[in-house]
Design a protein around this motif. Structure first.
Motif, PDB file in Angstrom:
ATOM      1  N   THR A   4       0.851  -1.190   0.000  1.00 28.65           N
ATOM      2  CA  THR A   4       0.000   0.000   0.000  1.00 28.65           C
ATOM      3  C   THR A   4       0.885   1.236   0.000  1.00 28.65           C
ATOM      4  OG1 THR A   4      -1.766  -1.144   1.163  1.00 28.65           O
ATOM      5  CG2 THR A   4      -1.827   1.249   1.201  1.00 28.65           C
ATOM      6  N   LEU A   5       0.539   2.183  -0.875  1.00 28.23           N
ATOM      7  CA  LEU A   5       1.286   3.423  -1.017  1.00 28.23           C
ATOM      8  C   LEU A   5       0.356   4.610  -0.821  1.00 28.23           C
ATOM      9  CD1 LEU A   5       3.013   2.558  -4.402  1.00 28.23           C
ATOM     10  CD2 LEU A   5       4.084   2.430  -2.157  1.00 28.23           C
ATOM     11  N   LEU A   6       0.878   5.644  -0.217  1.00 26.91           N
ATOM     12  CA  LEU A   6       0.219   6.937  -0.214  1.00 26.91           C
ATOM     13  C   LEU A   6       0.900   7.716  -1.327  1.00 26.91           C
ATOM     14  CD1 LEU A   6      -1.850   8.689   1.374  1.00 26.91           C
ATOM     15  CD2 LEU A   6       0.136   9.687   2.512  1.00 26.91           C
ATOM     16  N   VAL A   7       0.136   8.133  -2.330  1.00 29.27           N
ATOM     17  CA  VAL A   7       0.692   8.815  -3.497  1.00 29.27           C
ATOM     18  C   VAL A   7       0.162  10.244  -3.520  1.00 29.27           C
ATOM     19  CG1 VAL A   7       0.941   8.781  -6.010  1.00 29.27           C
ATOM     20  CG2 VAL A   7       0.694   6.619  -4.762  1.00 29.27           C
ATOM     21  N   THR A   8       1.096  11.196  -3.521  1.00 26.43           N
ATOM     22  CA  THR A   8       0.723  12.611  -3.588  1.00 26.43           C
ATOM     23  C   THR A   8       1.376  13.221  -4.821  1.00 26.43           C
ATOM     24  OG1 THR A   8       2.609  13.457  -2.326  1.00 26.43           O
ATOM     25  CG2 THR A   8       0.701  12.709  -1.066  1.00 26.43           C
ATOM     26  N   TYR A   9       0.748  14.241  -5.355  1.00 24.68           N
ATOM     27  CA  TYR A   9       1.335  14.857  -6.541  1.00 24.68           C
ATOM     28  C   TYR A   9       1.073  16.350  -6.587  1.00 24.68           C
ATOM     29  CZ  TYR A   9      -3.396  14.311  -8.464  1.00 24.68           C
ATOM     30  OH  TYR A   9      -4.752  14.348  -8.663  1.00 24.68           O
ATOM     31  N   ALA A  25      -6.611   6.905 -10.128  1.00 29.13           N
ATOM     32  CA  ALA A  25      -7.984   6.528  -9.770  1.00 29.13           C
ATOM     33  C   ALA A  25      -8.295   5.098 -10.213  1.00 29.13           C
ATOM     34  CB  ALA A  25      -8.981   7.506 -10.388  1.00 29.13           C
ATOM     35  N   ALA A  26      -7.631   4.644 -11.261  1.00 25.94           N
ATOM     36  CA  ALA A  26      -7.831   3.270 -11.724  1.00 25.94           C
ATOM     37  C   ALA A  26      -7.129   2.261 -10.814  1.00 25.94           C
ATOM     38  CB  ALA A  26      -7.313   3.121 -13.157  1.00 25.94           C
ATOM     39  N   HIS A  27      -6.276   2.753  -9.913  1.00 27.89           N
ATOM     40  CA  HIS A  27      -5.488   1.865  -9.062  1.00 27.89           C
ATOM     41  C   HIS A  27      -5.766   2.020  -7.576  1.00 27.89           C
ATOM     42  CE1 HIS A  27      -3.261   1.729 -12.839  1.00 27.89           C
ATOM     43  NE2 HIS A  27      -2.881   0.538 -12.447  1.00 27.89           N
ATOM     44  N   GLY A  28      -6.491   3.063  -7.192  1.00 27.21           N
ATOM     45  CA  GLY A  28      -6.711   3.275  -5.763  1.00 27.21           C
ATOM     46  C   GLY A  28      -7.767   4.320  -5.499  1.00 27.21           C
ATOM     47  N   ALA A  29      -7.881   4.664  -4.232  1.00 26.75           N
ATOM     48  CA  ALA A  29      -8.913   5.601  -3.798  1.00 26.75           C
ATOM     49  C   ALA A  29      -8.331   6.995  -3.618  1.00 26.75           C
ATOM     50  CB  ALA A  29      -9.511   5.134  -2.471  1.00 26.75           C
ATOM     51  N   ARG A  30      -9.041   7.987  -4.155  1.00 28.21           N
ATOM     52  CA  ARG A  30      -8.661   9.379  -3.919  1.00 28.21           C
ATOM     53  C   ARG A  30      -9.114   9.725  -2.502  1.00 28.21           C
ATOM     54  NH1 ARG A  30      -8.018  14.025  -7.276  1.00 28.21           N
ATOM     55  NH2 ARG A  30      -8.702  12.802  -9.044  1.00 28.21           N
ATOM     56  N   SER A  34      -5.228  15.739  -4.245  1.00 24.66           N
ATOM     57  CA  SER A  34      -3.978  15.311  -4.875  1.00 24.66           C
ATOM     58  C   SER A  34      -3.346  14.142  -4.143  1.00 24.66           C
ATOM     59  CB  SER A  34      -2.987  16.476  -4.900  1.00 24.66           C
ATOM     60  OG  SER A  34      -3.512  17.573  -5.588  1.00 24.66           O
ATOM     61  N   VAL A  35      -4.161  13.332  -3.484  1.00 29.89           N
ATOM     62  CA  VAL A  35      -3.644  12.225  -2.676  1.00 29.89           C
ATOM     63  C   VAL A  35      -4.480  10.970  -2.919  1.00 29.89           C
ATOM     64  CG1 VAL A  35      -3.096  11.437  -0.341  1.00 29.89           C
ATOM     65  CG2 VAL A  35      -2.948  13.887  -0.890  1.00 29.89           C
ATOM     66  N   PHE A  36      -3.779   9.864  -3.164  1.00 26.03           N
ATOM     67  CA  PHE A  36      -4.430   8.576  -3.366  1.00 26.03           C
ATOM     68  C   PHE A  36      -3.820   7.539  -2.438  1.00 26.03           C
ATOM     69  CE2 PHE A  36      -5.535  10.679  -7.233  1.00 26.03           C
ATOM     70  CZ  PHE A  36      -6.696  10.076  -7.685  1.00 26.03           C
ATOM     71  N   GLU A  37      -4.625   6.586  -2.007  1.00 27.64           N
ATOM     72  CA  GLU A  37      -4.143   5.372  -1.351  1.00 27.64           C
ATOM     73  C   GLU A  37      -4.243   4.261  -2.383  1.00 27.64           C
ATOM     74  OE1 GLU A  37      -6.436   4.596   2.172  1.00 27.64           O
ATOM     75  OE2 GLU A  37      -5.658   6.370   3.192  1.00 27.64           O
ATOM     76  N   LEU A  85     -14.184  12.514  -0.193  1.00 30.80           N
ATOM     77  CA  LEU A  85     -14.169  12.631  -1.641  1.00 30.80           C
ATOM     78  C   LEU A  85     -14.565  11.315  -2.284  1.00 30.80           C
ATOM     79  CD1 LEU A  85     -10.886  14.633  -2.217  1.00 30.80           C
ATOM     80  CD2 LEU A  85     -13.221  15.473  -2.201  1.00 30.80           C
ATOM     81  N   GLU A  86     -14.079  10.230  -1.700  1.00 28.87           N
ATOM     82  CA  GLU A  86     -14.324   8.913  -2.263  1.00 28.87           C
ATOM     83  C   GLU A  86     -13.986   7.897  -1.187  1.00 28.87           C
ATOM     84  OE1 GLU A  86     -11.825   6.155  -5.327  1.00 28.87           O
ATOM     85  OE2 GLU A  86     -12.224   8.194  -5.942  1.00 28.87           O
ATOM     86  N   GLU A  87     -14.767   6.909  -1.091  1.00 31.39           N
ATOM     87  CA  GLU A  87     -14.447   5.792  -0.222  1.00 31.39           C
ATOM     88  C   GLU A  87     -14.264   4.581  -1.096  1.00 31.39           C
ATOM     89  OE1 GLU A  87     -13.889   5.095   3.107  1.00 31.39           O
ATOM     90  OE2 GLU A  87     -13.762   7.260   3.274  1.00 31.39           O
ATOM     91  N   ARG A  88     -13.148   3.957  -0.965  1.00 28.67           N
ATOM     92  CA  ARG A  88     -12.913   2.757  -1.782  1.00 28.67           C
ATOM     93  C   ARG A  88     -13.590   1.577  -1.101  1.00 28.67           C
ATOM     94  NH1 ARG A  88      -7.935   0.728  -5.132  1.00 28.67           N
ATOM     95  NH2 ARG A  88      -8.812  -1.273  -5.693  1.00 28.67           N
ATOM     96  N   ALA A  89     -14.405   0.920  -1.859  1.00 25.68           N
ATOM     97  CA  ALA A  89     -15.042  -0.309  -1.377  1.00 25.68           C
ATOM     98  C   ALA A  89     -14.776  -1.377  -2.420  1.00 25.68           C
ATOM     99  CB  ALA A  89     -16.538  -0.091  -1.202  1.00 25.68           C
ATOM    100  N   ASP A  90     -14.265  -2.474  -1.981  1.00 30.27           N
ATOM    101  CA  ASP A  90     -14.033  -3.555  -2.930  1.00 30.27           C
ATOM    102  C   ASP A  90     -15.382  -4.096  -3.379  1.00 30.27           C
ATOM    103  OD1 ASP A  90     -11.315  -3.322  -2.778  1.00 30.27           O
ATOM    104  OD2 ASP A  90     -11.161  -4.704  -1.085  1.00 30.27           O
ATOM    105  N   PHE A  91     -15.488  -4.348  -4.670  1.00 28.23           N
ATOM    106  CA  PHE A  91     -16.751  -4.848  -5.209  1.00 28.23           C
ATOM    107  C   PHE A  91     -16.472  -5.716  -6.421  1.00 28.23           C
ATOM    108  CE2 PHE A  91     -15.796  -0.696  -6.944  1.00 28.23           C
ATOM    109  CZ  PHE A  91     -15.910  -0.904  -8.302  1.00 28.23           C
ATOM    110  N   TRP A  92     -17.445  -6.458  -6.799  1.00 23.03           N
ATOM    111  CA  TRP A  92     -17.354  -7.331  -7.966  1.00 23.03           C
ATOM    112  C   TRP A  92     -18.339  -6.841  -9.021  1.00 23.03           C
ATOM    113  CZ3 TRP A  92     -13.913 -11.327  -8.118  1.00 23.03           C
ATOM    114  CH2 TRP A  92     -13.317 -11.679  -6.917  1.00 23.03           C
ATOM    115  N   ILE A  93     -17.895  -6.823 -10.250  1.00 26.15           N
ATOM    116  CA  ILE A  93     -18.781  -6.525 -11.377  1.00 26.15           C
ATOM    117  C   ILE A  93     -18.980  -7.832 -12.127  1.00 26.15           C
ATOM    118  CG2 ILE A  93     -19.095  -5.274 -13.526  1.00 26.15           C
ATOM    119  CD1 ILE A  93     -17.342  -3.069 -12.315  1.00 26.15           C
ATOM    120  N   VAL A  94     -20.243  -8.251 -12.249  1.00 21.19           N
ATOM    121  CA  VAL A  94     -20.536  -9.525 -12.896  1.00 21.19           C
ATOM    122  C   VAL A  94     -21.250  -9.277 -14.201  1.00 21.19           C
ATOM    123  CG1 VAL A  94     -21.690 -11.727 -12.611  1.00 21.19           C
ATOM    124  CG2 VAL A  94     -20.705 -10.579 -10.648  1.00 21.19           C
TER     125      VAL A  94
END
Length: 94
Positions: A4-9, A25-30, A34-37, A85-94
């Motif tokens: 797990t990385l904290l990414v800032t830009y 955004a395709a790899h983690g939660a904002r 300017s910060v993603f986990e 701003l966003e909560e990452r929740a793991d989910f499945w798309i079927v």
């Protein structure tokens, strides 16, 4: 073991900033504007992320920082305030 990385830009150009933001955004939660986990499955995936980010920026004008987070840090994180701003929740798309 996941990484797990904290990414800032800080990206000077709007188009580059948008590309970096979309890529992250395709790899983690904002978690801030300017910060993603980002959690990746392998060290190789982390290296690939770093390589792609290098290609998206202008090294003279932009900066991206990646901070590895240990599980103990993630378990003890503190969030002050209710705005989300966003909560990452793991989910499945079927």
């Amino acid at each position: 073991m996941p990484h797990t990385l904290l990414v800032t830009y800080d990206i000077a150009d709007d188009d580059r900033r948008s590309e970096v933001s979309d890529f992250l955004a395709a790899h983690g939660a904002r978690v801030q504007y300017s910060v993603f986990e980002v959690t990746l499955p392998t060290k190789k995936a982390v290296q690939q992320l770093r390589g792609r980010l290098r290609k998206l920026i202008d090294r003279e004008e932009d900066q991206i920082r990646l901070y590895p987070l240990q599980a103990s840090v993630l378990n003890e994180k503190m969030i002050l305030g209710n705005r989300r701003l966003e909560e990452r929740a793991d989910f499945w798309i079927v």
